[in-house]
Scaffold this motif. Structure first.
Motif, short mmCIF file in Angstrom:
data_model
loop_
_atom_site.label_atom_id
_atom_site.label_comp_id
_atom_site.label_asym_id
_atom_site.label_seq_id
_atom_site.Cartn_x
_atom_site.Cartn_y
_atom_site.Cartn_z
N GLY A 62 0.79 -1.23 0.00
CA GLY A 62 0.00 0.00 0.00
C GLY A 62 0.82 1.27 0.00
O GLY A 62 0.27 2.37 0.08
N CYS A 63 2.12 1.17 -0.08
CA CYS A 63 2.99 2.35 -0.11
C CYS A 63 3.23 2.70 -1.58
O CYS A 63 4.19 2.24 -2.19
CB CYS A 63 4.31 2.03 0.60
SG CYS A 63 5.50 3.38 0.62
N THR A 64 2.33 3.50 -2.15
CA THR A 64 2.40 3.79 -3.58
C THR A 64 2.82 5.21 -3.89
O THR A 64 3.13 5.51 -5.04
CB THR A 64 1.05 3.52 -4.25
OG1 THR A 64 0.05 4.31 -3.59
CG2 THR A 64 0.68 2.05 -4.15
N SER A 65 2.84 6.10 -2.91
CA SER A 65 3.22 7.49 -3.19
C SER A 65 4.74 7.65 -3.14
O SER A 65 5.45 6.88 -2.48
CB SER A 65 2.56 8.45 -2.19
OG SER A 65 3.13 8.27 -0.92
N ASN A 66 5.22 8.64 -3.84
CA ASN A 66 6.65 8.91 -3.88
C ASN A 66 7.18 9.24 -2.49
O ASN A 66 8.26 8.78 -2.10
CB ASN A 66 6.93 10.07 -4.85
CG ASN A 66 8.40 10.28 -5.07
OD1 ASN A 66 9.15 9.33 -5.15
ND2 ASN A 66 8.81 11.53 -5.18
N SER A 67 6.41 9.98 -1.70
CA SER A 67 6.88 10.35 -0.36
C SER A 67 6.97 9.13 0.55
O SER A 67 7.89 9.03 1.36
CB SER A 67 5.95 11.41 0.25
OG SER A 67 4.64 10.91 0.35
N CYS A 68 6.07 8.18 0.40
CA CYS A 68 6.11 6.96 1.21
C CYS A 68 7.36 6.15 0.86
O CYS A 68 8.07 5.68 1.76
CB CYS A 68 4.86 6.13 0.98
SG CYS A 68 4.81 4.61 1.95
N VAL A 69 7.64 6.01 -0.43
CA VAL A 69 8.81 5.25 -0.86
C VAL A 69 10.09 5.92 -0.39
O VAL A 69 11.00 5.26 0.12
CB VAL A 69 8.80 5.06 -2.39
CG1 VAL A 69 10.09 4.43 -2.89
CG2 VAL A 69 7.60 4.24 -2.83
N GLN A 70 10.16 7.24 -0.51
CA GLN A 70 11.36 7.97 -0.08
C GLN A 70 11.56 7.85 1.43
O GLN A 70 12.68 7.66 1.90
CB GLN A 70 11.28 9.43 -0.49
CG GLN A 70 11.49 9.63 -1.97
CD GLN A 70 11.48 11.09 -2.36
OE1 GLN A 70 11.23 11.97 -1.55
NE2 GLN A 70 11.77 11.36 -3.62
N ALA A 71 10.47 7.96 2.19
CA ALA A 71 10.58 7.83 3.64
C ALA A 71 11.04 6.42 4.01
O ALA A 71 11.87 6.24 4.91
CB ALA A 71 9.24 8.14 4.30
#
Length: 95
Positions: A62-71
């Motif tokens: 469920g981690c699909t946003s760029n900010s989630c992946v970067q974090a």
């Protein structure tokens, strides 16, 4: 006094404009470049392969946003700690 300047400008415009639309001979034929439907083979380093596996795991979690992946990667690399890394702790990276 304005009249000679105006006449000269008009003559200049009449002399230049016909040359703007004239073509000299036929247009050159476009060059033909073969198009390959198969992309060139790319080999990934082991670190890049691991990052791709992690990104796939993140997407399914469920981690699909760029900010989630970067974090997530910032927590993985130790650049980020604390509450923002809870998702990282809940979903450890694959081996």
């Amino acid at each position: 006094m304005r009249r000679p300047g105006l006449v000269a400008a008009a003559l200049l415009v009449l002399a230049v404009l016909p040359g703007c639309g004239a073509q000299e001979g036929p247009a050159p034929a476009p060059s033909v470049v073969p198009v390959s439907s198969v992309p060139p083979a790319q080999t990934l380093t082991p670190a890049q392969q691991r990052n791709e596996r992690i990104r796939g795991m993140l997407y399914t979690a469920g981690c699909t946003s760029n900010s989630c992946v970067q974090a997530y990667f910032a927590c993985l690399d130790g650049y980020l700690t604390g509450e923002p890394c809870q998702f990282f702790r809940d979903h450890p990276p694959p081996p």
